[in-house]
Design an enzyme around this catalytic site. Structure first.
Site, PDB file in Angstrom:
ATOM      1  N   GLU A  87     -14.602   0.936  16.329  1.00  0.00           N
ATOM      2  CA  GLU A  87     -15.998   0.523  16.441  1.00  0.00           C
ATOM      3  C   GLU A  87     -16.144  -0.992  16.294  1.00  0.00           C
ATOM      4  O   GLU A  87     -16.956  -1.612  16.983  1.00  0.00           O
ATOM      5  CB  GLU A  87     -16.891   1.238  15.432  1.00  0.00           C
ATOM      6  N   THR A  88     -15.344  -1.582  15.443  1.00  0.00           N
ATOM      7  CA  THR A  88     -15.386  -3.034  15.279  1.00  0.00           C
ATOM      8  C   THR A  88     -15.023  -3.731  16.586  1.00  0.00           C
ATOM      9  O   THR A  88     -15.750  -4.605  17.073  1.00  0.00           O
ATOM     10  CB  THR A  88     -14.433  -3.480  14.151  1.00  0.00           C
TER      11      THR A  88
END
Length: 164
Positions: A75-76
């Site tokens: 997700e980062t």
């Protein structure tokens, strides 16, 4: 943790943000959670984001890399790619993340590479492939972000709390 490292950004992107007084490498950090997990973003553009994360400190009770840690890395990286695609007038908000965990990792670093699947006006989707140090796939993830208009810098935040 805590060491400084340089993120590789395209020069034209650095110049665009610098003209607005924004330190892009500081802005595109992994945030507090990423810092606790020691995520390092090595390269960032709208077409490719690369980052690493140590297995040590990010394991589940069996000593394997925690699937949630892989999800945080994915997700980062996907969010950074979406922010780069959206540019200075948009913010990226994750709305869908799915991860398939292929194999466990017990030590070393894992590396994630995010590449775009869709770069639209209101959404962007990135595929993130996470591999171990032997270049074996640990996880495949897909992240879709909503691209929202950024609030103008002069817009005041609404007051919170109670007045006296």
């Amino acid at each position: 943790m805590g060491e400084q490292h340089a993120v590789k950004f395209p020069q034209e992107v650095l110049d665009e943000y610098a003209a607005l007084g924004v330190d892009l490498p500081a802005l595109f950090s992994a945030g507090d959670l990423g810092a606790r997990m020691d995520i390092r973003i090595l390269e960032a553009s709208a077409d490719r984001v690369v980052g690493t994360m140590p297995v040590k400190g990010n394991t589940q009770p069996y000593g394997l890399l925690h699937g949630g840690a892989s999800a945080v890395l994915a997700e980062t990286l996907g969010s950074v790619g979406a922010m780069m695609h959206g540019g200075i007038n948009k913010i990226a908000v994750g709305v869908d993340l799915n991860c398939t965990h292929h194999r466990g990792a017990r030590s070393g670093l894992v590396t994630g590479v995010a590449t775009p699947v869709h770069k639209g006006r209101s959404t962007s989707t990135f595929e993130i492939v996470i591999t171990d140090e032997q270049d074996k796939r640990v996880c495949t993830a897909r992240l879709t972000c909503l691209l929202r208009d950024a609030a103008p810098a002069t817009e005041a935040a609404p007051a919170t709390g109670t007045g006296a």
